[in-house]
Every structure is written in structure tokens, then in C-alpha cells.
Write a protein that holds these residues in place. Structure first.
Motif, PDB file in Angstrom:
ATOM      1  N   GLU A 110       0.858  -1.192   0.000  1.00 32.87           N
ATOM      2  CA  GLU A 110       0.000   0.000   0.000  1.00 32.87           C
ATOM      3  C   GLU A 110       0.889   1.236   0.000  1.00 32.87           C
ATOM      4  OE1 GLU A 110      -3.777   0.353   2.458  1.00 32.87           O
ATOM      5  OE2 GLU A 110      -2.421   1.722   3.546  1.00 32.87           O
ATOM      6  N   ILE A 135       1.106  10.072  -9.559  1.00 31.07           N
ATOM      7  CA  ILE A 135       0.333   8.833  -9.448  1.00 31.07           C
ATOM      8  C   ILE A 135       0.664   7.895 -10.613  1.00 31.07           C
ATOM      9  CG2 ILE A 135      -1.997   7.862  -9.402  1.00 31.07           C
ATOM     10  CD1 ILE A 135      -2.915  10.483  -8.105  1.00 31.07           C
ATOM     11  N   VAL A 139       1.892   3.952 -10.444  1.00 31.52           N
ATOM     12  CA  VAL A 139       1.084   2.902 -11.077  1.00 31.52           C
ATOM     13  C   VAL A 139       1.889   2.178 -12.146  1.00 31.52           C
ATOM     14  CG1 VAL A 139      -0.934   2.458 -12.519  1.00 31.52           C
ATOM     15  CG2 VAL A 139      -1.113   4.014 -10.558  1.00 31.52           C
ATOM     16  N   VAL A 150      -4.100  -3.305  -9.426  1.00 36.93           N
ATOM     17  CA  VAL A 150      -3.803  -2.030  -8.759  1.00 36.93           C
ATOM     18  C   VAL A 150      -5.106  -1.262  -8.576  1.00 36.93           C
ATOM     19  CG1 VAL A 150      -2.572   0.168  -8.912  1.00 36.93           C
ATOM     20  CG2 VAL A 150      -1.480  -1.920  -9.748  1.00 36.93           C
ATOM     21  N   ILE A 152      -6.723   2.613  -6.811  1.00 39.22           N
ATOM     22  CA  ILE A 152      -6.453   3.918  -6.223  1.00 39.22           C
ATOM     23  C   ILE A 152      -7.672   4.314  -5.404  1.00 39.22           C
ATOM     24  CG2 ILE A 152      -5.897   6.342  -6.664  1.00 39.22           C
ATOM     25  CD1 ILE A 152      -4.776   5.497  -9.373  1.00 39.22           C
ATOM     26  N   ASN A 153      -7.441   4.529  -4.109  1.00 41.43           N
ATOM     27  CA  ASN A 153      -8.533   4.855  -3.188  1.00 41.43           C
ATOM     28  C   ASN A 153      -9.695   3.871  -3.309  1.00 41.43           C
ATOM     29  OD1 ASN A 153      -6.863   7.113  -2.870  1.00 41.43           O
ATOM     30  ND2 ASN A 153      -8.581   8.453  -2.397  1.00 41.43           N
ATOM     31  N   PHE A 181      -4.015  10.071  -1.518  1.00 42.72           N
ATOM     32  CA  PHE A 181      -4.255   9.042  -2.525  1.00 42.72           C
ATOM     33  C   PHE A 181      -3.552   7.746  -2.097  1.00 42.72           C
ATOM     34  CE2 PHE A 181      -4.101  13.188  -4.746  1.00 42.72           C
ATOM     35  CZ  PHE A 181      -5.468  13.304  -4.974  1.00 42.72           C
ATOM     36  N   ILE A 183      -2.696   4.037  -2.977  1.00 44.08           N
ATOM     37  CA  ILE A 183      -2.566   3.101  -4.104  1.00 44.08           C
ATOM     38  C   ILE A 183      -2.241   1.727  -3.530  1.00 44.08           C
ATOM     39  CG2 ILE A 183      -1.346   2.577  -6.248  1.00 44.08           C
ATOM     40  CD1 ILE A 183      -0.580   5.571  -6.365  1.00 44.08           C
ATOM     41  N   THR A 184      -3.120   0.761  -3.784  1.00 45.17           N
ATOM     42  CA  THR A 184      -2.875  -0.600  -3.327  1.00 45.17           C
ATOM     43  C   THR A 184      -2.548  -1.479  -4.522  1.00 45.17           C
ATOM     44  OG1 THR A 184      -5.263  -0.997  -3.413  1.00 45.17           O
ATOM     45  CG2 THR A 184      -4.310  -0.475  -1.267  1.00 45.17           C
ATOM     46  N   ALA A 185      -1.682  -2.461  -4.302  1.00 48.92           N
ATOM     47  CA  ALA A 185      -1.267  -3.355  -5.384  1.00 48.92           C
ATOM     48  C   ALA A 185      -1.138  -4.772  -4.848  1.00 48.92           C
ATOM     49  CB  ALA A 185       0.066  -2.905  -5.983  1.00 48.92           C
TER      50      ALA A 185
END
Length: 234
Positions: A110, A135, A139, A150, A152-153, A181, A183-185
Motif C-alpha cells: 500500500e 500517481i 502505477v 492495482v 487507487i482509493n 491518494f 494506491i494498493t497493489a
């Protein structure tokens, strides 16, 4: 003269006895020879059958070996085809994942991007806030490093997703989200984190642009499938 006749008679008597005995002996031995001959014929016949059976077995073994070879070839073909089908199914699942048709979960990371909390007097505020380019860098690096999905929010990015910043908010596929913001992956953290933190990499670039970056490892990240039609919703 009488003595001579007596001797001659005796000789003939002995000779007749010998002839009679020889005939009787020959007569008694003849059945034994017949039995021996019949036994030999049976043994010969049995050996002949045995030889034929061995030849037949050898022929069958040869045919069996040929059949086994064909079976091995078929098995190899099936194995290759199975591998091809497995690869195709795996590719389909990956594509379905990329287009958001299926939910995904797994370990990941995250990344939180925040505007700078300190803005020196007289400085341009735009130089201290998160922009679309920041961003995009994160990404892109995540996907290049092997991230499976991926978001975002919480908004999952698809193969045709678009996003842009408008002041303090970001618009993702028509939906707006405020800062910060997140960003989770989903992917291997031992690969994704070093890729972001490499010297001169994304994290250093964002820090140089006064963006506050926080990277955290996650044991489990879940992303639901995207069911709605983006075109219909827009």
C-alpha cells in the motif's frame, strides 16, 4: 551211427530252442519299441507346440511393445496438449483479472501519496501537492514490476482505465476521490517495494517533488470484480 544221430538230434533241439527263444524275445520287445516311439512322437509334438507358443509369445511381445510405444506417444501428446490448455486457461484468467472480471486477493503493498504539510512562504502551492504525473509514475512502476492488480482509493484500475487530477481530487473512470491518494497493489512485496525504493527511482523522484510517500507491506489485499459498465455509468 546211433551216437551221431543222437548228437545231431540234440543240436537241432538246441537250435530250435534258441530260435523259439529269440522269436519270443523279439515278440516281447516289439510293444516296448512301439510305446517308446509313441512317447517320442508325443514329446516331439509337445516340443513343436511349445516352440510355436514361444514364437507366438515373441510376436505378441513385439506387438505389445509397439502398442506401448504408441501409448507413450499419445500420452506425450496429451501431456503437451494439457500443458497448452493449462497455459491458455492461465492466460484467460490473467486477462479476466486485468479487465476486472474476477475478484483477486493476495499479499501486496500500500502506497500513500500526500501533499506536503509544509509550504514555504512565497512558494507555489502546486509544487507541494500530488499531481497526476506522480500517481502515474507509481502505477506504471507497479505494473512493470509484476503487480497483478492495482487500485487507487479503492477504485480498481482496469486495462482501459483513465485518471486525472483536478486540484485536490483525482478522477478515476469518472469517479472522484479526495487526497490523500492510497494506491494498493497485489503482488510480491519483496519485488514491488525494492522496485519503488531503488536509488533514483519513483520514491526518490516523488520526494524530490515534495510529495510525502509512505510504502507499507500488506499480508492480504482484496479487490472485488468490476461489474458495472463504465460507459453506461458515465
Amino acid at each position: 551211427m546211433n551216437g551221431k544221430y543222437a548228437i545231431l538230434a540234440f543240436v537241432f533241439l538246441v537250435l530250435g530252442f534258441l530260435i523259439s527263444f529269440s522269436y519270443q524275445l523279439t515278440k516281447e520287445r516289439k510293444p516296448n519299441n512301439t510305446i517308446a516311439e509313441e512317447q517320442w512322437n508325443k514329446e516331439y509334438e509337445t516340443r513343436s507346440l511349445l516352440i510355436k507358443q514361444e514364437e507366438s509369445n515373441a510376436k505378441l511381445q513385439k506387438e505389445l511393445k509397439q502398442k506401448q510405444e504408441k501409448v507413450r506417444e499419445f500420452e506425450k501428446e496429451l501431456k503437451d496438449q494439457k500443458q497448452v490448455y493449462f497455459n491458455l486457461v492461465e492466460d484467460v484468467e490473467k486477462y479476466r483479472m486485468f479487465v476486472g472480471e474476477v475478484g483477486v486477493s493476495g499479499s501486496g503493498i500500500e502506497i500513500t501519496l500526500e501533499d506536503s504539510s509544509y509550504i514555504p512562504d512565497g512558494e507555489n502551492v502546486n509544487n507541494y501537492i500530488v499531481h497526476e504525473s506522480h500517481i502515474s509514475k507509481v502505477v506504471n512502476e507497479l505494473f512493470i514490476s509484476g503487480a497483478n492488480a492495482v487500485a487507487i482509493n479503492g477504485q480498481r484500475l482496469l486495462n482501459d482505465s483513465y485518471f486525472y487530477c483536478n486540484g485536490p481530487v483525482i478522477t478515476i473512470d469518472g469517479n472522484q476521490y479526495p487526497a490523500p491518494f492510497v494506491i494498493t497493489a497485489i503482488g510480491d512485496p519483496t519485488v514491488l517495494i525494492p522496485a519503488l525504493n531503488i536509488a533514483g527511482g519513483v520514491t526518490d523522484q516523488l520526494a524530490f517533488d515534495n510529495v510525502v510517500v509512505t510504502v507499507e507491506k500488506k499480508d492480504e489485499v482484496k479487490m472485488e470484480p468490476v461489474l458495472q459498465d463504465k460507459n453506461a455509468s458515465s
